[in-house]
Scaffold this active site. Structure first.
Site, PDB file in Angstrom:
ATOM      1  N   HIS A  33      22.441  53.145  21.633  1.00  0.00           N
ATOM      2  CA  HIS A  33      23.695  53.649  22.202  1.00  0.00           C
ATOM      3  C   HIS A  33      24.741  52.554  21.999  1.00  0.00           C
ATOM      4  O   HIS A  33      24.683  51.503  22.638  1.00  0.00           O
ATOM      5  CB  HIS A  33      23.463  53.953  23.686  1.00  0.00           C
TER       6      HIS A  33
ATOM      7  N   LYS B 178      32.257  62.478  24.315  1.00  0.00           N
ATOM      8  CA  LYS B 178      33.030  61.240  24.386  1.00  0.00           C
ATOM      9  C   LYS B 178      32.526  60.346  23.270  1.00  0.00           C
ATOM     10  O   LYS B 178      31.314  60.184  23.087  1.00  0.00           O
ATOM     11  CB  LYS B 178      32.798  60.655  25.780  1.00  0.00           C
TER      12      LYS B 178
ATOM     13  N   LYS C 230      32.421  56.637  21.504  1.00  0.00           N
ATOM     14  CA  LYS C 230      32.603  55.224  21.796  1.00  0.00           C
ATOM     15  C   LYS C 230      33.222  54.567  20.581  1.00  0.00           C
ATOM     16  O   LYS C 230      32.613  54.571  19.493  1.00  0.00           O
ATOM     17  CB  LYS C 230      31.235  54.593  22.083  1.00  0.00           C
TER      18      LYS C 230
ATOM     19  N   ASP D 201      36.396  56.618  24.221  1.00  0.00           N
ATOM     20  CA  ASP D 201      36.314  55.503  25.163  1.00  0.00           C
ATOM     21  C   ASP D 201      36.348  54.219  24.350  1.00  0.00           C
ATOM     22  O   ASP D 201      35.442  53.941  23.561  1.00  0.00           O
ATOM     23  CB  ASP D 201      35.004  55.589  25.964  1.00  0.00           C
TER      24      ASP D 201
ATOM     25  N   GLU E  15      40.126  56.771  27.068  1.00  0.00           N
ATOM     26  CA  GLU E  15      39.567  56.014  28.198  1.00  0.00           C
ATOM     27  C   GLU E  15      39.660  54.510  27.945  1.00  0.00           C
ATOM     28  O   GLU E  15      39.238  54.019  26.895  1.00  0.00           O
ATOM     29  CB  GLU E  15      38.102  56.444  28.363  1.00  0.00           C
TER      30      GLU E  15
ATOM     31  N   ASP F 248      38.965  53.077  33.564  1.00  0.00           N
ATOM     32  CA  ASP F 248      37.526  53.038  33.861  1.00  0.00           C
ATOM     33  C   ASP F 248      37.128  51.643  34.377  1.00  0.00           C
ATOM     34  O   ASP F 248      37.164  51.412  35.590  1.00  0.00           O
ATOM     35  CB  ASP F 248      36.725  53.441  32.614  1.00  0.00           C
TER      36      ASP F 248
ATOM     37  N   LYS G 259      33.288  55.765  39.587  1.00  0.00           N
ATOM     38  CA  LYS G 259      31.873  55.405  39.457  1.00  0.00           C
ATOM     39  C   LYS G 259      31.422  54.835  40.796  1.00  0.00           C
ATOM     40  O   LYS G 259      32.071  53.922  41.319  1.00  0.00           O
ATOM     41  CB  LYS G 259      31.696  54.363  38.351  1.00  0.00           C
TER      42      LYS G 259
ATOM     43  N   GLU H 188      30.427  62.847  33.436  1.00  0.00           N
ATOM     44  CA  GLU H 188      29.591  62.402  32.315  1.00  0.00           C
ATOM     45  C   GLU H 188      28.231  61.955  32.875  1.00  0.00           C
ATOM     46  O   GLU H 188      27.693  60.929  32.471  1.00  0.00           O
ATOM     47  CB  GLU H 188      30.280  61.264  31.565  1.00  0.00           C
TER      48      GLU H 188
HETATM   49  C1  MUC Z   1      31.668  53.689  30.053  1.00  0.00           C
HETATM   50  O1  MUC Z   1      32.418  52.773  29.780  1.00  0.00           O
HETATM   51  O2  MUC Z   1      32.173  54.764  30.287  1.00  0.00           O
HETATM   52  C2  MUC Z   1      29.492  55.813  30.324  1.00  0.00           C
HETATM   53  C3  MUC Z   1      29.095  56.686  29.371  1.00  0.00           C
HETATM   54  C4  MUC Z   1      28.716  55.943  28.259  1.00  0.00           C
HETATM   55  O3  MUC Z   1      28.292  56.349  27.184  1.00  0.00           O
HETATM   56  O4  MUC Z   1      28.933  54.637  28.511  1.00  0.00           O
HETATM   57  C5  MUC Z   1      29.255  54.485  29.865  1.00  0.00           C
HETATM   58  C6  MUC Z   1      30.208  53.406  30.142  1.00  0.00           C
HETATM   59 MG    MG Z   2      34.196  53.995  29.967  1.00  0.00          MG
END
Ligand code: MUC
Ligand code: MG
Length: 371
Positions: A18, A163, A165, A194, A220, A245, A269, A323
């Site tokens: 991941h 989402k 990254k 994000d 994000e 976040d 969170k 999420e």
């Molecule tokens: C984040 O920064 O959002 C939440 C979902 C994901 O894939 O990573 C986390 C951290």
């Molecule tokens: Mg995030």
């Protein structure tokens, strides 16, 4: 009365690497606490972070030590019925340690709700929905793999919000990756990004118009935690919503963001906020300032995930969904019965407390640390 509090640290591999801009995860380390009370009731809570110390300032190891050496000794012998008094005792003499405090508060609430024969959501005033929409993070690092993963999740009716990254690569490469995925999915899915703080403001100004043009629905944490003024400028400048976040480390930060109109959405969170009560405060501030809500995750296992779901189900509105997919990223479960994901949602269990039954034998077998 609180008789004993146990701590377990366990590492479970992820189903695939991941990739975040701050870390690539091939496993997740959960920290679990089990509060045992003299009336026979017990409760569970979780404190889980991402990438050791790469994401937050608490690591799994620091949580274990701080729980064992500082937090737990203050709680043993205290009145388990009075969660507010327990948390006040902790907060008045222990600074920070939001994740560890969240695990304790969750476990106390789980025990209290079980004792009363109600759910944690009911303890928090009552659930307004019985299922929450759940986004999935596409983070394999490869565009075609991500597209295939999204198609199969759509087919399974597991997720229709994705989402992505980004931030680990050159900005144009990241933008092309996102736009290609949105083009492949079309109207069947919402695509969000994000950045995990990886951009400076000029980079954000360069990338965001292309992301808007490409059909992205949400951005994000594009900028560093401290750059609240920059977040405010991006929020004003662009039509696509900006979400805070990492920068939201509890109600004080949320208030700062509200005062500066620095985000259109808050990712709430429970661990980052310092527990369910503090998260509720963050949500209230957001609601008062017209900021929309999103139910975030620290990629917790099932206990932290379902605790978050109980809280989020009590919100009046969760405009951007959640999420809460953490358990689905892991190769192994620690519950006797897994959480229920179907029809693009996580369904809240019916039983008392958190409504889940941790598999103690499994937890003990997986744990590298027990105390
Ligand atoms: C984040 O920064 O959002 C939440 C979902 C994901 O894939 O990573 C986390 C951290
Ligand atoms: Mg995030």
């Amino acid at each position: 009365m609180i008789n004993q509090i146990q701590v377990y640290k366990l590492e479970v591999p992820t189903i695939r690497p991941h990739q975040l801009s701050v870390a690539t995860m091939s496993s997740q380390t959960m920290v679990l606490v089990r509060v045992m009370c003299d009336d026979g009731h017990e409760g569970w809570g979780e404190a889980t972070t991402i990438g050791g110390l790469k994401y937050g300032e608490e690591s799994p190891d620091s949580m274990v030590i701080n729980l064992q050496k500082y937090l737990i000794p203050m709680l043993v012998g205290q009145d388990a019925y009075n969660i507010n008094a327990c948390m006040r005792k902790l907060n008045s003499s222990i600074r920070g340690n939001r994740f560890a405090k969240c695990a304790i508060e969750t476990a106390l609430m789980d025990a209290q709700a079980r004792r009363l024969g109600i759910s944690v959501a009911e303890l928090l005033g009552g659930a307004q929905v019985d299922a929450l929409p759940v986004a999935w993070t596409l983070a394999s690092g490869d565009t075609d793999t991500d597209i295939q993963e999204a198609h199969s999740l759509l087919e399974l009716r597991r997720h229709r919000v994705f989402k992505l990254k980004i931030g680990a690569h050159h900005v144009q490469r990241d933008v092309n990756h996102v736009v290609a995925i949105k083009r492949a999915l079309g109207d069947k899915a919402s695509v969000r990004v994000d950045v995990n703080q990886a951009w400076d403001e000029p980079t954000a100004n360069f990338a965001i118009p292309q992301l808007i043009e490409g059909g992205v629905d949400l951005i994000e944490q594009p900028l560093a935690i401290a750059n609240i003024a920059g977040m405010a400028r991006l929020t004003r400048r662009f039509s696509v919503p900006m979400m805070a976040d990492e920068a939201l480390m509890g109600p004080q930060d949320a208030l700062r963001f509200c005062n500066q109109a620095a985000a259109y959405v808050f990712s709430i969170k429970i661990a980052q906020s310092g527990g369910l009560t503090q998260s509720r405060l963050v949500a209230n501030l957001a609601e008062l300032h017209g900021v929309s809500l999103y139910g975030g995750t620290m990629l917790e296992g099932p206990i932290g995930t379902i605790a978050s779901a109980h809280l989020f189900s009590t919100f009046d509105d969760l405009q951007f969904g959640t999420e809460l997919f953490g358990p689905l990223l892991l190769t192994d479960d620690i519950l006797k019965k897994p959480l229920e994901y179907r029809d693009f949602c996580l369904h809240l269990p019916k039983g008392p407390g958190l409504g889940v039954e941790p598999d103690l034998e499994k937890i003990q077998n997986l744990a590298s640390h027990t105390a």
